[in-house]
Design an enzyme around this catalytic site. Structure first.
Site, PDB file in Angstrom:
ATOM      1  N   LYS A   2       0.830  -1.182   0.000  1.00 48.98           N
ATOM      2  CA  LYS A   2       0.000   0.000   0.000  1.00 48.98           C
ATOM      3  C   LYS A   2       0.879   1.251   0.000  1.00 48.98           C
ATOM      4  O   LYS A   2       2.040   1.129   0.397  1.00 48.98           O
ATOM      5  CB  LYS A   2      -0.924  -0.005   1.206  1.00 48.98           C
ATOM      6  CG  LYS A   2      -0.165  -0.075   2.521  1.00 48.98           C
ATOM      7  CD  LYS A   2      -1.102  -0.003   3.648  1.00 48.98           C
ATOM      8  CE  LYS A   2      -0.835   1.119   4.574  1.00 48.98           C
ATOM      9  NZ  LYS A   2       0.491   1.329   5.081  1.00 48.98           N
ATOM     10  N   HIS A  41       1.020  -6.019   5.684  1.00 49.77           N
ATOM     11  CA  HIS A  41       1.838  -6.774   6.634  1.00 49.77           C
ATOM     12  C   HIS A  41       1.046  -7.241   7.854  1.00 49.77           C
ATOM     13  O   HIS A  41       1.453  -8.161   8.543  1.00 49.77           O
ATOM     14  CB  HIS A  41       3.109  -5.994   7.034  1.00 49.77           C
ATOM     15  CG  HIS A  41       2.877  -4.898   8.021  1.00 49.77           C
ATOM     16  ND1 HIS A  41       2.399  -3.659   7.672  1.00 49.77           N
ATOM     17  CD2 HIS A  41       3.065  -4.854   9.361  1.00 49.77           C
ATOM     18  CE1 HIS A  41       2.313  -2.906   8.758  1.00 49.77           C
ATOM     19  NE2 HIS A  41       2.704  -3.602   9.792  1.00 49.77           N
ATOM     20  N   LYS A  48       0.839 -11.084  10.677  1.00 46.74           N
ATOM     21  CA  LYS A  48       0.982 -11.133  12.147  1.00 46.74           C
ATOM     22  C   LYS A  48       0.329 -12.415  12.673  1.00 46.74           C
ATOM     23  O   LYS A  48      -0.743 -12.815  12.200  1.00 46.74           O
ATOM     24  CB  LYS A  48       0.344  -9.896  12.786  1.00 46.74           C
ATOM     25  CG  LYS A  48       1.145  -8.609  12.465  1.00 46.74           C
ATOM     26  CD  LYS A  48       0.620  -7.433  13.258  1.00 46.74           C
ATOM     27  CE  LYS A  48       1.223  -6.131  12.781  1.00 46.74           C
ATOM     28  NZ  LYS A  48       2.433  -5.714  13.478  1.00 46.74           N
ATOM     29  N   GLU A  55      -1.568   3.677  18.168  1.00 47.86           N
ATOM     30  CA  GLU A  55      -0.123   3.923  18.102  1.00 47.86           C
ATOM     31  C   GLU A  55       0.236   5.078  19.021  1.00 47.86           C
ATOM     32  O   GLU A  55      -0.552   6.019  19.175  1.00 47.86           O
ATOM     33  CB  GLU A  55       0.299   4.250  16.674  1.00 47.86           C
ATOM     34  CG  GLU A  55       0.092   3.076  15.733  1.00 47.86           C
ATOM     35  CD  GLU A  55       0.709   3.353  14.383  1.00 47.86           C
ATOM     36  OE1 GLU A  55       1.881   3.024  14.197  1.00 47.86           O
ATOM     37  OE2 GLU A  55       0.016   3.910  13.527  1.00 47.86           O
ATOM     38  N   ASP A  58      -4.137   5.154   5.241  1.00 48.47           N
ATOM     39  CA  ASP A  58      -2.924   4.482   5.712  1.00 48.47           C
ATOM     40  C   ASP A  58      -3.254   3.207   6.495  1.00 48.47           C
ATOM     41  O   ASP A  58      -2.572   2.201   6.358  1.00 48.47           O
ATOM     42  CB  ASP A  58      -2.123   5.454   6.601  1.00 48.47           C
ATOM     43  CG  ASP A  58      -0.784   4.887   7.051  1.00 48.47           C
ATOM     44  OD1 ASP A  58      -0.080   4.309   6.204  1.00 48.47           O
ATOM     45  OD2 ASP A  58      -0.444   5.029   8.246  1.00 48.47           O
ATOM     46  N   HIS A  66      -5.126  -2.365   6.826  1.00 46.69           N
ATOM     47  CA  HIS A  66      -5.023  -3.239   7.993  1.00 46.69           C
ATOM     48  C   HIS A  66      -6.366  -3.458   8.713  1.00 46.69           C
ATOM     49  O   HIS A  66      -6.752  -4.586   8.994  1.00 46.69           O
ATOM     50  CB  HIS A  66      -4.020  -2.674   9.011  1.00 46.69           C
ATOM     51  CG  HIS A  66      -2.707  -2.276   8.401  1.00 46.69           C
ATOM     52  ND1 HIS A  66      -2.112  -2.981   7.385  1.00 46.69           N
ATOM     53  CD2 HIS A  66      -1.857  -1.247   8.674  1.00 46.69           C
ATOM     54  CE1 HIS A  66      -0.958  -2.406   7.066  1.00 46.69           C
ATOM     55  NE2 HIS A  66      -0.788  -1.347   7.834  1.00 46.69           N
ATOM     56  N   LYS A  91      -2.774   7.840  15.691  1.00 49.13           N
ATOM     57  CA  LYS A  91      -1.406   8.084  16.153  1.00 49.13           C
ATOM     58  C   LYS A  91      -1.444   9.014  17.359  1.00 49.13           C
ATOM     59  O   LYS A  91      -2.438   9.698  17.575  1.00 49.13           O
ATOM     60  CB  LYS A  91      -0.588   8.710  15.028  1.00 49.13           C
ATOM     61  CG  LYS A  91      -0.417   7.737  13.837  1.00 49.13           C
ATOM     62  CD  LYS A  91       0.750   8.091  12.979  1.00 49.13           C
ATOM     63  CE  LYS A  91       0.845   7.211  11.743  1.00 49.13           C
ATOM     64  NZ  LYS A  91       1.454   5.890  11.998  1.00 49.13           N
ATOM     65  N   LYS A 138       0.989   1.859  22.201  1.00 51.98           N
ATOM     66  CA  LYS A 138       0.988   1.109  20.948  1.00 51.98           C
ATOM     67  C   LYS A 138       0.358  -0.230  21.258  1.00 51.98           C
ATOM     68  O   LYS A 138       0.905  -1.032  22.024  1.00 51.98           O
ATOM     69  CB  LYS A 138       2.421   0.926  20.429  1.00 51.98           C
ATOM     70  CG  LYS A 138       2.461   0.120  19.129  1.00 51.98           C
ATOM     71  CD  LYS A 138       3.660   0.456  18.280  1.00 51.98           C
ATOM     72  CE  LYS A 138       3.753  -0.416  17.036  1.00 51.98           C
ATOM     73  NZ  LYS A 138       2.799  -0.056  15.995  1.00 51.98           N
TER      74      LYS A 138
HETATM   75  C1  BG6 Z   1       2.019   0.914   8.319  1.00 49.14           C
HETATM   76  C2  BG6 Z   1       1.605   2.365   8.326  1.00 49.14           C
HETATM   77  O1  BG6 Z   1       1.377   0.204   7.306  1.00 49.14           O
HETATM   78  O2  BG6 Z   1       1.683   0.326   9.564  1.00 49.14           O
HETATM   79  C3  BG6 Z   1       2.236   3.100   9.483  1.00 49.14           C
HETATM   80  O3  BG6 Z   1       1.998   2.958   7.108  1.00 49.14           O
HETATM   81  C4  BG6 Z   1       1.970   2.403  10.780  1.00 49.14           C
HETATM   82  O4  BG6 Z   1       1.753   4.431   9.546  1.00 49.14           O
HETATM   83  C5  BG6 Z   1       2.331   0.922  10.670  1.00 49.14           C
HETATM   84  O5  BG6 Z   1       2.727   3.015  11.790  1.00 49.14           O
HETATM   85  C6  BG6 Z   1       1.909   0.147  11.913  1.00 49.14           C
HETATM   86  O6  BG6 Z   1       2.378  -1.163  11.808  1.00 49.14           O
HETATM   87  P1  BG6 Z   1       2.773  -2.003  13.073  1.00 49.14           P
HETATM   88  O7  BG6 Z   1       3.149  -3.343  12.543  1.00 49.14           O
HETATM   89  O8  BG6 Z   1       3.901  -1.274  13.737  1.00 49.14           O
HETATM   90  O9  BG6 Z   1       1.536  -2.018  13.926  1.00 49.14           O
END
Ligand code: BG6
Length: 452
Positions: free
Chosen positions: A138, A168, A172, A206, A225, A230, A315, A320
């Site tokens: 993405k 990604h 997980k 986050e 984003d 996700h 954010k 997190k």
């Molecule tokens: C990414 C976003 O795809 O995922 C980021 O572009 C974000 O903005 C990140 O911080 C979060 O991924 P993870 O694996 O750290 O939760």
């Protein structure tokens, strides 16, 4: 003959390559996969200089000894068709008749066209041949229309079977586990519907801000984003019907059906921007990019009709933490008892913890008839498996072995953009939040909902 995997990485001097791709490839090499890498870039480096340069870009040192000898840096102008002939020469050393060529686009979509044309021109890709595949990340566009354009560009030289769209989150551990948890457990599957479930929430919180990524982030914001990819992927896994098999296309068919049945209650949508965002380097002073999103949706299928689905991401929040919380209805008998019972809840921890917890009511041990809430838990990190593989390691391995379940199919992207496009059209004002407490109060006042 041992299977050889040849990664060609475009955008090989970027953060993604340093922080995710090279470490994941390193782990796979250590597990004896015969992997070679051609790292393509514009700058002049020899292999050792390139590795040293990349090493400085990450907090976790690269294992240079593992990569040395397996990674070749190729200086190349990706807009020059003739340079693809140099790439062809560089690849020759690794081709043994069954080499799988994996092209990784760690670059923005504006470069896909020129790169895939260059590959095609030099006969470095055969359409429909699954020994040549392409991976990209993405943003899959900024709305449905631009996503369609990107897809059309890639489809010129790669068929759907050759494309690996990376999200990604799907790599997980606990997200991979959602289907197993739901469909392989009778007690869960039998309760997974609107007669038992009161509400579902997906949180991806986050603590950091945008970490100097204004150039990318300010154009996309949290809806594009995080939500489009996700969060909606997680929602589709939580609400899909049982697929006829565990095979990729059967799974995708159900995920798409769930996304197509998702409607957002616009009156409850909240978008926010953290105070201080406008002071971040390279953020325009009048930017109204959202850094927080709260959505309430419903899946209009017989199974889920009426169950609110909350989607929360942002954010600069309190921590997190990514997790899913499913709250079950109390039974009518429970209500009649007038005891301090709590509703059953299933919490699926995605990161930083991986596992799940089921909260149940139980009698307090002893002479009195008191109630307490107890938790049955599964913590992946306590399973003695050592370090869990990083999402990227799993995803790269699946690409190498052509397992497509954890990658998004084009119609999933289409369905998720339709949802996000409709939210973007609302032109909601951005609430400027100082912290998560502030947001929680605001959301409580606006919608009556209590965030965890
Ligand atoms: C990414 C976003 O795809 O995922 C980021 O572009 C974000 O903005 C990140 O911080 C979060 O991924 P993870 O694996 O750290 O939760």
């Amino acid at each position: 003959m041992k299977q050889v995997y040849l990664f060609t990485i475009f955008g090989s001097t970027g953060d993604l390559t340093a922080r995710k791709l090279l470490p994941a490839i390193t782990e796979l090499i250590k597990k004896s996969y015969d992997i070679h890498v051609i790292a393509v870039g514009r700058r002049a480096f020899d292999d050792a200089e390139y590795l040293n340069f990349m090493n400085k870009k990450t907090d976790q040192p690269l294992e240079i000894d593992v990569l040395k000898g397996r990674l070749h840096y190729l200086e190349m102008d990706i807009s020059d068709p003739l340079d693809y002939l140099n790439l062809k020469d560089a690849q020759r050393a690794y081709l043994n008749g069954s080499t799988k060529r994996l092209y990784y686009m760690a670059v923005g979509p504006e470069l896909f066209d020129v790169i895939t044309d260059g590959l095609n021109h030099a006969h470095l890709v055969k359409k429909d041949d699954v020994s040549d595949v392409v991976a990209f990340e993405k943003p899959f566009g900024e709305d449905l229309l631009s996503a369609e354009k990107i897809n059309a560009l890639l489809s010129k030289h790669f068929s759907e079977r050759q494309m690996f769209r990376i999200d990604h989150y799907l790599g997980k551990e606990m997200i991979q586990n959602i289907m197993m948890l739901r469909f392989a457990n009778r007690i869960i599957e039998d309760s997974w519907h609107n007669r038992s479930i009161k509400k579902m929430s997906v949180y991806v919180k986050e603590k950091d801000g945008i970490l100097g990524r204004a150039g990318y982030y300010d154009k996309v914001g949290a809806l594009r984003d995080m939500m489009q990819s996700h969060v909606l992927q997680v929602v589709s896994l939580l609400t899909m019907d049982i697929p006829v098999s565990y095979y990729s296309d059967d799974v995708k068919n159900e995920k798409v059906a769930a996304l197509q049945a998702l409607s957002i209650d616009d009156s409850e949508t909240i978008l926010g921007q953290y105070k201080g965002y406008l002071d971040e380097e390279n953020v325009p002073e009048d930017s109204d990019t959202e850094t927080f999103v709260f959505l309430k949706g419903f899946i209009n299928t017989p199974r889920f009709k009426g169950v609110p689905i909350y989607m929360i991401t942002g954010k600069k929040l309190d921590e997190k933490n990514a997790f899913i919380e499913v709250e079950f209805e109390e039974t009518s008998e429970q209500r009649k008892w007038h005891l301090p019972l709590s509703t059953n809840r299933l919490r699926i921890n995605i990161a930083p913890e991986d596992g799940f917890q089921l909260t149940l009511n139980a009698k307090v041990p002893g002479l009195r008839e008191a109630v307490q809430q107890v938790k049955l838990g599964y913590d992946v990190t306590n399973q003695g498996v050592g370090n869990l593989p990083e999402a990227y390691e799993k995803l790269l391995l699946d690409m190498m072995e052509h397992h497509r379940t954890l990658f998004t199919r084009w119609d999933e992207i289409q369905a998720s953009w339709q949802i996000i496009d409709s939210v973007l059209k609302q032109e909601k004002k951005r609430y400027k939040y100082s912290d998560y407490e502030d947001l929680k109060n605001y959301i409580k006042n606006q919608t009556g909902e209590t965030l965890l």
